[in-house]
Design a protein around this motif. Structure first.
Motif, PDB file in Angstrom:
ATOM      1  N   VAL A 160      79.106  10.652   8.055  1.00 31.78           N
ATOM      2  CA  VAL A 160      79.597   9.340   7.592  1.00 31.78           C
ATOM      3  C   VAL A 160      79.371   8.252   8.630  1.00 31.78           C
ATOM      4  CG1 VAL A 160      81.956   9.863   8.367  1.00 31.78           C
ATOM      5  CG2 VAL A 160      81.596   8.121   6.618  1.00 31.78           C
ATOM      6  N   GLY A 161      79.303   8.634   9.878  1.00 30.69           N
ATOM      7  CA  GLY A 161      79.107   7.647  10.935  1.00 30.69           C
ATOM      8  C   GLY A 161      77.665   7.214  11.117  1.00 30.69           C
ATOM      9  N   ALA A 162      76.762   7.740  10.302  1.00 31.39           N
ATOM     10  CA  ALA A 162      75.343   7.441  10.503  1.00 31.39           C
ATOM     11  C   ALA A 162      74.992   5.984  10.253  1.00 31.39           C
ATOM     12  CB  ALA A 162      74.475   8.345   9.613  1.00 31.39           C
ATOM     13  N   SER A 163      75.728   5.324   9.368  1.00 36.40           N
ATOM     14  CA  SER A 163      75.390   3.937   9.033  1.00 36.40           C
ATOM     15  C   SER A 163      76.552   3.268   8.320  1.00 36.40           C
ATOM     16  CB  SER A 163      74.163   3.891   8.117  1.00 36.40           C
ATOM     17  OG  SER A 163      74.504   4.359   6.825  1.00 36.40           O
ATOM     18  N   GLY A 164      76.526   1.958   8.342  1.00 37.05           N
ATOM     19  CA  GLY A 164      77.499   1.193   7.578  1.00 37.05           C
ATOM     20  C   GLY A 164      77.388   1.455   6.081  1.00 37.05           C
TER      21      GLY A 164
ATOM     22  N   GLN B  71      65.257  13.095  13.706  1.00 38.21           N
ATOM     23  CA  GLN B  71      65.327  12.596  12.326  1.00 38.21           C
ATOM     24  C   GLN B  71      64.113  13.082  11.551  1.00 38.21           C
ATOM     25  OE1 GLN B  71      65.464   8.322  11.877  1.00 38.21           O
ATOM     26  NE2 GLN B  71      65.673   8.458   9.642  1.00 38.21           N
ATOM     27  N   CYS B  72      64.367  13.702  10.409  1.00 39.97           N
ATOM     28  CA  CYS B  72      63.292  14.254   9.589  1.00 39.97           C
ATOM     29  C   CYS B  72      63.252  13.527   8.249  1.00 39.97           C
ATOM     30  CB  CYS B  72      63.526  15.741   9.332  1.00 39.97           C
ATOM     31  SG  CYS B  72      63.787  16.718  10.826  1.00 39.97           S
ATOM     32  N   ILE B  73      62.142  12.862   7.983  1.00 38.45           N
ATOM     33  CA  ILE B  73      61.902  12.309   6.643  1.00 38.45           C
ATOM     34  C   ILE B  73      60.797  13.177   6.078  1.00 38.45           C
ATOM     35  CG2 ILE B  73      61.374  10.268   5.278  1.00 38.45           C
ATOM     36  CD1 ILE B  73      62.285   8.527   7.537  1.00 38.45           C
ATOM     37  N   THR B  74      61.205  14.163   5.308  1.00 36.42           N
ATOM     38  CA  THR B  74      60.266  15.247   5.005  1.00 36.42           C
ATOM     39  C   THR B  74      60.298  15.624   3.540  1.00 36.42           C
ATOM     40  OG1 THR B  74      59.529  17.438   5.722  1.00 36.42           O
ATOM     41  CG2 THR B  74      61.900  17.111   5.538  1.00 36.42           C
ATOM     42  N   ASN B  75      59.383  16.474   3.161  1.00 39.68           N
ATOM     43  CA  ASN B  75      59.263  16.842   1.758  1.00 39.68           C
ATOM     44  C   ASN B  75      60.405  17.753   1.317  1.00 39.68           C
ATOM     45  OD1 ASN B  75      58.387  19.793   1.637  1.00 39.68           O
ATOM     46  ND2 ASN B  75      56.975  18.964   3.149  1.00 39.68           N
ATOM     47  N   LEU B  76      60.620  17.805   0.024  1.00 37.76           N
ATOM     48  CA  LEU B  76      61.780  18.462  -0.566  1.00 37.76           C
ATOM     49  C   LEU B  76      61.721  19.986  -0.420  1.00 37.76           C
ATOM     50  CD1 LEU B  76      61.788  16.327  -3.835  1.00 37.76           C
ATOM     51  CD2 LEU B  76      63.211  15.992  -1.815  1.00 37.76           C
ATOM     52  N   VAL B  77      60.542  20.531  -0.254  1.00 35.40           N
ATOM     53  CA  VAL B  77      60.391  21.982  -0.131  1.00 35.40           C
ATOM     54  C   VAL B  77      60.781  22.467   1.261  1.00 35.40           C
ATOM     55  CG1 VAL B  77      58.827  23.893  -0.650  1.00 35.40           C
ATOM     56  CG2 VAL B  77      58.299  21.607  -1.512  1.00 35.40           C
TER      57      VAL B  77
ATOM     58  N   GLU C 185      69.501   3.067   6.195  1.00 33.45           N
ATOM     59  CA  GLU C 185      70.113   3.655   7.390  1.00 33.45           C
ATOM     60  C   GLU C 185      69.207   3.614   8.623  1.00 33.45           C
ATOM     61  OE1 GLU C 185      71.485   7.497   5.413  1.00 33.45           O
ATOM     62  OE2 GLU C 185      73.377   6.587   6.055  1.00 33.45           O
ATOM     63  N   ILE C 186      67.923   3.351   8.411  1.00 27.82           N
ATOM     64  CA  ILE C 186      66.972   3.400   9.530  1.00 27.82           C
ATOM     65  C   ILE C 186      67.394   2.480  10.695  1.00 27.82           C
ATOM     66  CG2 ILE C 186      64.556   3.101  10.221  1.00 27.82           C
ATOM     67  CD1 ILE C 186      64.831   5.315   8.125  1.00 27.82           C
ATOM     68  N   PRO C 187      67.710   1.204  10.438  1.00 31.12           N
ATOM     69  CA  PRO C 187      67.977   0.306  11.574  1.00 31.12           C
ATOM     70  C   PRO C 187      69.155   0.757  12.437  1.00 31.12           C
ATOM     71  CG  PRO C 187      67.680  -0.938   9.534  1.00 31.12           C
ATOM     72  CD  PRO C 187      67.774   0.511   9.150  1.00 31.12           C
ATOM     73  N   GLU C 188      70.151   1.383  11.809  1.00 31.45           N
ATOM     74  CA  GLU C 188      71.315   1.832  12.592  1.00 31.45           C
ATOM     75  C   GLU C 188      71.155   3.235  13.147  1.00 31.45           C
ATOM     76  OE1 GLU C 188      75.414   0.929  10.703  1.00 31.45           O
ATOM     77  OE2 GLU C 188      73.884   0.451   9.191  1.00 31.45           O
ATOM     78  N   PHE C 189      70.541   4.122  12.334  1.00 32.27           N
ATOM     79  CA  PHE C 189      70.543   5.532  12.712  1.00 32.27           C
ATOM     80  C   PHE C 189      69.395   5.908  13.641  1.00 32.27           C
ATOM     81  CE2 PHE C 189      69.510  10.016  12.038  1.00 32.27           C
ATOM     82  CZ  PHE C 189      70.718  10.569  12.427  1.00 32.27           C
ATOM     83  N   THR C 190      68.194   5.448  13.316  1.00 31.08           N
ATOM     84  CA  THR C 190      67.014   5.881  14.075  1.00 31.08           C
ATOM     85  C   THR C 190      67.140   5.595  15.575  1.00 31.08           C
ATOM     86  OG1 THR C 190      65.718   5.627  12.055  1.00 31.08           O
ATOM     87  CG2 THR C 190      64.469   5.789  14.117  1.00 31.08           C
ATOM     88  N   PRO C 191      67.744   4.473  15.998  1.00 30.54           N
ATOM     89  CA  PRO C 191      67.903   4.255  17.442  1.00 30.54           C
ATOM     90  C   PRO C 191      68.707   5.340  18.165  1.00 30.54           C
ATOM     91  CG  PRO C 191      68.195   2.197  16.252  1.00 30.54           C
ATOM     92  CD  PRO C 191      68.109   3.280  15.214  1.00 30.54           C
ATOM     93  N   HIS C 192      69.524   6.114  17.431  1.00 27.12           N
ATOM     94  CA  HIS C 192      70.302   7.169  18.073  1.00 27.12           C
ATOM     95  C   HIS C 192      69.540   8.492  18.187  1.00 27.12           C
ATOM     96  CE1 HIS C 192      73.918   4.771  18.108  1.00 27.12           C
ATOM     97  NE2 HIS C 192      73.740   4.481  16.839  1.00 27.12           N
ATOM     98  N   THR C 193      68.361   8.546  17.586  1.00 27.35           N
ATOM     99  CA  THR C 193      67.615   9.816  17.602  1.00 27.35           C
ATOM    100  C   THR C 193      66.728   9.891  18.844  1.00 27.35           C
ATOM    101  OG1 THR C 193      65.717   8.905  16.413  1.00 27.35           O
ATOM    102  CG2 THR C 193      67.537   9.764  15.078  1.00 27.35           C
ATOM    103  N   GLN C 194      66.265  11.128  19.119  1.00 29.94           N
ATOM    104  CA  GLN C 194      65.324  11.294  20.231  1.00 29.94           C
ATOM    105  C   GLN C 194      63.878  11.412  19.756  1.00 29.94           C
ATOM    106  OE1 GLN C 194      68.666  12.854  20.896  1.00 29.94           O
ATOM    107  NE2 GLN C 194      68.726  10.849  21.876  1.00 29.94           N
TER     108      GLN C 194
ATOM    109  N   ALA D 109      60.736   3.740   3.928  1.00 34.45           N
ATOM    110  CA  ALA D 109      61.615   4.291   4.970  1.00 34.45           C
ATOM    111  C   ALA D 109      60.797   5.003   6.044  1.00 34.45           C
ATOM    112  CB  ALA D 109      62.633   5.247   4.341  1.00 34.45           C
ATOM    113  N   MET D 110      59.738   5.679   5.624  1.00 35.99           N
ATOM    114  CA  MET D 110      58.872   6.323   6.612  1.00 35.99           C
ATOM    115  C   MET D 110      58.283   5.296   7.568  1.00 35.99           C
ATOM    116  SD  MET D 110      56.828   9.065   4.207  1.00 35.99           S
ATOM    117  CE  MET D 110      57.689  10.497   3.494  1.00 35.99           C
ATOM    118  N   LYS D 111      57.784   4.215   7.009  1.00 36.11           N
ATOM    119  CA  LYS D 111      57.178   3.180   7.863  1.00 36.11           C
ATOM    120  C   LYS D 111      58.224   2.520   8.747  1.00 36.11           C
ATOM    121  CE  LYS D 111      53.437   1.977   4.690  1.00 36.11           C
ATOM    122  NZ  LYS D 111      52.920   0.897   3.805  1.00 36.11           N
ATOM    123  N   ALA D 112      59.388   2.287   8.178  1.00 34.87           N
ATOM    124  CA  ALA D 112      60.451   1.638   8.954  1.00 34.87           C
ATOM    125  C   ALA D 112      60.890   2.523  10.118  1.00 34.87           C
ATOM    126  CB  ALA D 112      61.642   1.325   8.049  1.00 34.87           C
ATOM    127  N   ALA D 113      61.020   3.817   9.865  1.00 36.34           N
ATOM    128  CA  ALA D 113      61.442   4.726  10.939  1.00 36.34           C
ATOM    129  C   ALA D 113      60.380   4.811  12.029  1.00 36.34           C
ATOM    130  CB  ALA D 113      61.744   6.112  10.363  1.00 36.34           C
TER     131      ALA D 113
END
Lengths: 276, 276, 276
Positions: free
Chosen positions: A106-110, B29-35, B59-68, B84-88
């Motif tokens: 839940v903390g991932a985003s607003g 962060q994984c933006i990946t296929n459903l399989v 969620e990209i603008p808030e979440f992606t900065p916290h990833t490695q 979202a892929m391009k944004a991340a």
């Protein structure tokens, strides 16, 4: 804190709930994240429930009334899934069916926090998350703007859980090295489980669904059903751990063990203690 | 071609990377296929990383900065996932974080090829695919209109990989009976692995995510980290194969083995050789 | 009803189909529900086929012509997925490729029933469901407004299946304690399988995909290929059950056994009998 009499009573409660679940095979509608679908459905099946992953808003009015409980999990939330979540929760409320919220990350985003707060307004029977999720949700529910970090132990989150339970009217469960369940007054600690469960994706999601199935069998005792589900899942994990060589074999043995759990094992090994 | 000294050095490099991964537990962060979601998340967890399947553009603008690190995989691409892929990828670039592209089945359609070319423009740190995927992508990057067939061995694709690495600035990895990694100049062959891995869905996707986790621990040596990730995954497959009776048990033992890999095994059995 | 000569012939037919599948490795496009993707892809791989989960309508015109069969499963249907399903079925028809429909939970809503009826109009080569699904679909195809309940045994559904087969021109298969296959005239019973398969999510979806792969190897004998696929999957389940401790280990051993099935076992243990 552990109280032998307590533990025996809880073992009996847990076994009664699991037995009822196996007899009734409740239909559980899951609107859940894309990662969790396989393990959630297989956990429900192994426990004796009937899972139904139905998330189209077009189907809610006709399908949800046939279910015995609804699970909503925001783990891979996008805006197009939210209306169906709200609609299913509303139908459950209207028909007096239990529904359970998993505020995953839940903390991932607003965006996600706002969605969870809107779902909380729809009065889930139970909310289950880890410590940081429950703290974030509780603080936001109270209007606090103080950030929650992700390192909270579940024991640190008990006060937050009690606040959330009081403000929302939901049973609140916190997963951690010890799981806690509160209705705002009572607090119990559920001690079953093994650390390696955290190395398997979506075990938290799976136990949320199991809570829904347990509550479906006795909605008037949602507090006890929630504690029982957490313990039974943790116990299956303990038995699985005795056979596992790593997280993937633990996942297999956990589900096999959940399917095979017998009365004697549940009575002897469920460990739930009062905590307040 | 194999060089004993080389191999020992690479074993040491691979162990260092895996140890760092276990200590740092990078958020991937994984933006990946459903399989692939289940096996990808479980592979990352078994290796010591923290997976996060977050694909909403909100969620990209808030979440992606916290990833490695970020992994992008187009295996079940639809147009609504591409922004979202391009944004991340853009956020990762902006903040100097590594990101890894898996151009899964890039040759399936013009839509998918165009999407992958647009993603290549966003300068992935690493691109990993099989031989035919890398050839298709390399030729398209160079503006060639000659079609790529799907029967290319990974060794045939080395020249295409070098071209793609030069034109894109990415490390390029090719999976096959021997895996190859190039930065446009250097080429190494990573020899660990077993053929039956191809009988398990999404093992390629899983190793792409593992590359992201390894690179997250040492971004300045992405070439070495990529080779190490391929070798460690292949080695876990070799150990798993010793216990497996077929592809499903191999999948289980692979993940268990990845979780349990120790220093001695990595030092002795990682086999990477120079190739140019 | 069982006829020894029959059984031997069917064993031989089943082995021929499985051998062809392993040799040809047909490319099977799956537009399927979110729960089934992992087990469906792994079942196809274990049997020797090449799965491709491609569901974007943008890719159908280019990609579907390269496949040998298409599977369409409505288990987690939303309106945005339906156009691609129809487009893929249309391309399959146009190019004379087989396609298989799984009307999963067709009775869940009017939306889903309508979608399945529209798909039936696109003349699937085979339709596979459980008894209540086939009854619901058959009655709706005939314009009946009488509701179908979900407790029908597969044997009760045989007449419904025959009607559906006659009206649609499809081979119709019913999964249950005994599986049935009909072309509207002939009916066979496929007896392999174990009850615990129902405790694993998406095994029905997986066998639908396997039917597509079998039919892809001999489209002119779709009836025989369908019966063979059901038997081979059930037989792999029987062998797996001998090693399993519960549903999760059964899932693993089932897929391992499917991968390892040999001629002698298939010839001796496939049990298909005439039924009309």
């Amino acid at each position: 804190m552990a109280d032998q009499e307590d533990t025996n009573t809880w073992g009996s409660t847990s076994w009664t709930r699991l037995s009822s679940l196996r007899q009734q095979s409740p239909l559980i509608q899951c609107i859940t994240n894309l990662v969790s679908m396989d393990i959630m459905a297989n956990t429900l099946l192994a426990a004796g429930a009937s899972p139904a992953m139905v998330h189209s808003i077009l189907e809610i009015p006709e399908f949800t009334p046939h279910t015995q409980a609804v699970v909503i999990n925001v783990g891979t939330l996008t805006p197009d899934w939210l209306p169906a979540m709200k609609a299913a929760a509303a139908v459950a409320n209207q028909l007096g069916k239990p529904w359970v919220l998993d505020p995953a990350a839940v903390g991932a985003s607003g965006f996600r926090l706002k969605a969870c707060l809107e779902l909380i307004e729809l009065k889930p029977t139970v909310v289950r998350g880890n410590g940081s999720e429950i703290i974030a949700l509780s603080m936001a529910s109270l209007g606090s703007t103080k950030g929650a970090d992700s390192l909270h132990e579940s024991s640190d989150a008990v006060e937050a859980a009690k606040s959330l339970a009081k403000s929302s009217g939901s049973i609140v469960a916190i997963s951690g090295s010890v799981d806690f369940v509160t209705d705002g007054q009572r607090v119990i600690g559920a001690h079953n489980g093994v650390p390696m469960l955290q190395k398997i994706t979506a075990t938290g999601c799976a136990v949320t669904a199991l809570i829904a199935a347990f509550v479906a069998t006795d909605q008037t005792h949602a507090f006890e059903a929630t504690a029982s589900a957490l313990s039974v899942f943790g116990l299956a994990g303990e038995i699985g751990m005795g056979l596992a060589k790593g997280p993937a074999s633990l996942r297999m043995h956990l589900i096999d063990s959940l399917h095979g759990l017998d009365q004697e094992t549940v009575l002897q090994r469920v460990k739930i203690t009062s905590f307040s």
